[in-house]
Design a protein around this motif. Structure first.
Motif, short mmCIF file in Angstrom:
data_model
loop_
_atom_site.label_atom_id
_atom_site.label_comp_id
_atom_site.label_asym_id
_atom_site.label_seq_id
_atom_site.Cartn_x
_atom_site.Cartn_y
_atom_site.Cartn_z
N ALA A 5 19.22 63.65 -33.43
CA ALA A 5 18.82 62.22 -33.52
C ALA A 5 20.01 61.13 -33.56
CB ALA A 5 18.29 62.24 -35.15
N SER A 6 21.13 61.84 -33.93
CA SER A 6 22.29 61.01 -34.04
C SER A 6 22.88 60.66 -32.59
CB SER A 6 23.62 61.78 -34.77
OG SER A 6 23.95 62.71 -34.27
N SER A 7 22.24 61.56 -31.64
CA SER A 7 23.00 61.38 -30.32
C SER A 7 22.20 60.26 -29.43
CB SER A 7 22.97 62.57 -29.45
OG SER A 7 21.69 63.13 -29.25
N ARG A 8 20.87 59.90 -29.94
CA ARG A 8 20.09 58.99 -29.50
C ARG A 8 20.53 57.62 -30.00
NH1 ARG A 8 14.06 61.43 -30.99
NH2 ARG A 8 14.09 63.33 -29.20
N PRO A 9 20.39 56.49 -28.83
CA PRO A 9 20.81 55.14 -29.28
C PRO A 9 20.02 54.80 -30.13
CG PRO A 9 20.06 55.23 -27.12
CD PRO A 9 20.15 56.60 -27.38
N LYS A 10 20.48 54.00 -31.16
CA LYS A 10 19.80 53.38 -31.97
C LYS A 10 18.90 52.02 -31.42
CE LYS A 10 22.53 54.65 -36.22
NZ LYS A 10 23.26 54.12 -37.14
N THR A 11 17.84 51.79 -32.09
CA THR A 11 17.11 50.67 -31.62
C THR A 11 17.66 49.62 -31.52
OG1 THR A 11 15.09 51.94 -32.15
CG2 THR A 11 14.56 49.45 -31.72
N ILE A 12 18.44 49.16 -32.93
CA ILE A 12 19.01 47.82 -32.96
C ILE A 12 20.15 47.70 -31.62
CG2 ILE A 12 20.42 48.74 -34.43
CD1 ILE A 12 19.23 45.31 -34.31
N ASP A 13 20.67 49.01 -31.44
CA ASP A 13 21.78 48.84 -30.56
C ASP A 13 21.16 48.37 -28.81
OD1 ASP A 13 23.56 49.44 -32.25
OD2 ASP A 13 23.54 51.57 -32.05
N GLN A 14 19.84 49.09 -28.62
CA GLN A 14 19.41 48.73 -27.57
C GLN A 14 18.81 47.23 -27.42
OE1 GLN A 14 16.08 51.61 -27.61
NE2 GLN A 14 17.08 53.06 -26.60
N SER A 18 20.33 44.30 -24.90
CA SER A 18 19.47 43.86 -23.75
C SER A 18 19.33 42.06 -23.99
CB SER A 18 18.08 44.13 -24.10
OG SER A 18 17.52 43.87 -25.28
N LEU A 19 19.81 41.81 -25.18
CA LEU A 19 20.17 40.43 -25.64
C LEU A 19 20.69 39.34 -24.35
CD1 LEU A 19 20.57 40.11 -29.50
CD2 LEU A 19 18.59 39.39 -28.18
N PRO A 20 21.72 39.81 -23.98
CA PRO A 20 22.45 38.94 -22.92
C PRO A 20 21.57 38.67 -21.79
CG PRO A 20 24.23 40.30 -23.73
CD PRO A 20 22.86 40.91 -24.27
N LYS A 21 20.87 39.82 -21.24
CA LYS A 21 20.06 39.84 -20.08
C LYS A 21 18.96 39.10 -20.31
CE LYS A 21 17.75 42.77 -16.71
NZ LYS A 21 17.27 44.05 -16.30
N ARG A 22 18.29 39.24 -21.62
CA ARG A 22 16.96 38.22 -21.92
C ARG A 22 17.39 37.00 -22.11
NH1 ARG A 22 15.26 41.33 -27.10
NH2 ARG A 22 13.70 39.59 -27.40
#
Length: 432
Positions: A5-14, A18-22
């Motif tokens: 679980a700790s190795s998966r990227p957190k949702t907030i980090d995702q 993606s914010l700059p692209k959006r």
């Protein structure tokens, strides 16, 4: 498990990644929309600039001042002052005598023909109207301003170039020299072109006006309004408030929506087949034009009126019915007063569309060359858009500016009608 679980990227980090692209996509989308609006406004500006730059000069007309001797020997040699004799007198001879007095050096037949052609053929009719209105002018000498020929008018306004070879323009060098002499004597002047607003159509551009076409449009719109206004209102109220929900009503609603998208020329074919060929109504009459345009505008009025009725909250109807009002009373006293502004807006928009239509009127013969001003809905007439169509097909350069000027007048009426619709909606609309 915790390590996985700790190795998966957190949702907030995702989301943050993606914010700059959006944001970039949003900026691109907004920029595309803004550029589209700017391009549309540029095309609109070019369109209006072209029309106004070509048409504003039509609101002025070049006139020449002549010293006219209303010679009794030419007008009424018998001295009876009878209207028939005065109406058939040689008023063109008065114009020719006045021009010959201005240029006594012109003696040859060809030069006289060129000299006389500087003045419009309508000048003789203007002198006739003066004498018919006031026979006391006979025997007097007066200074009279008369319109010049359309080629002279184009030269004075700068639409015809002076410095081109003589073979490439209609006016001869000697005619331009005479005009220069008249300008030096202050006998040429640009005046407000009242004839453009009070005359009917004419083969001569300097005599052509929009009054006949404007009256034809007014009579046609009156017939259209009388028919489409009550029928459209009643249909919208019935379908929205009283009609049962079944397949027949659904079929009617679908057909009304489809009729709103039918090309206008189809309604012209309908008018030609039914009103003229089958019912033998007079051709090229505002009555037939109004009937055709009424059929064409009915779907627009019905759809707009139903939209206005739907915008009234159901609680208004329920409250009225709850205190004992009938369905008719609830609609008449509570729903309609709130929906009327939107319904009137639909009517005005429908009338504005009818004012600018040409194709259906062409099919029923309102494209005819009509000189006389129509006095009722049965007289032969044309409409303002059709008049513009006719002038646009004329080869004379002077008709180009009159075509643009007529478009300016038509656009003015359309702007006024649409502005009225906006004012009514803003003034009377209710926000819930």
């Amino acid at each position: 498990m915790n390590k996985l679980a700790s190795s998966r990227p957190k949702t907030i980090d995702q989301v943050k990644a993606s914010l700059p692209k959006r944001h970039l996509s949003e900026k691109v989308f907004r920029s595309i929309g803004l550029i589209s609006i700017i391009i549309s406004l540029m095309f609109l500006f070019v369109l209006f600039y072209t029309i106004v730059s070509k048409g504003y000069t039509a609101f002025q007309q070049t006139f020449i001042q002549l010293e006219v001797n209303f010679d009794e020997r030419l007008l009424d040699p018998e001295g009876t002052r009878h209207r028939d004799a005065l109406s058939t007198a040689d008023y063109g001879g008065l114009i020719k005598a006045s021009l010959s007095k201005l240029f006594p050096e012109v003696t040859t037949r060809n030069e006289k023909r060129l000299l006389y052609s500087l003045v419009s053929t309508g000048a003789a009719y203007q002198l006739r109207e003066r004498v018919m209105d006031n026979p006391a002018l006979i025997g007097q000498t007066q200074q009279v301003w008369v319109p010049v020929d359309d080629e002279v008018d184009m030269l004075i306004k700068g639409h015809t170039l002076r410095d081109v070879p003589e073979a490439e323009r209609r006016l001869r060098d000697v005619q331009i020299a005479w005009l220069d002499q008249l300008e030096a004597k202050e006998k040429l002047a640009l005046k407000f072109n009242t004839a453009f607003f009070i005359n009917g159509d004419s083969r001569e551009p300097e005599l052509a006006g929009i009054w006949g076409a404007l009256m034809g449009s007014i009579y046609t719109l009156i017939v259209t309004l009388i028919l489409s206004f009550p029928i459209g209102f009643a249909t919208a109220v019935y379908l929205e408030e009283f009609a049962p929900k079944n397949k027949w009503i659904d079929l009617i609603e679908v057909n009304i929506n489809n009729l709103a998208a039918v090309p206008s020329i189809i309604f012209g074919l309908l008018g030609l087949a039914v009103f003229i060929n089958f019912m033998s109504f007079p051709r090229s009459a505002p009555l037939v034009g109004g009937l055709v345009l009424a059929f064409m505008t009915l779907p627009t009025i019905i759809i707009a009126s139903r939209g206005a009725l739907k915008s009234v909250p159901p609680s208004i109807r329920e409250a009225a019915l709850g205190v004992g009002a009938s369905t008719m009373q609830a609609v008449y006293f509570h729903v309609l007063p709130l929906a009327i502004p939107g319904m009137l807006t639909g009517v005005i928009i429908g009338m504005a569309r009818a004012l600018g239509e040409t194709a259906p009127l062409l099919m029923i013969g309102m494209v005819a060359f009509i000189v006389d001003i129509p006095s009722n809905i049965l007289d032969p007439a044309t409409a303002l858009p059709v008049q513009i169509f006719l002038w646009a097909d004329s080869p004379e350069r002077a008709f180009v500016e009159r075509t643009s000027a007529a478009i300016i007048v038509l656009l003015g009426f359309l702007f006024v009608m649409n502005a009225l619709a906006i004012i009514l909606r803003k003034k009377f609309e209710h926000r819930w």
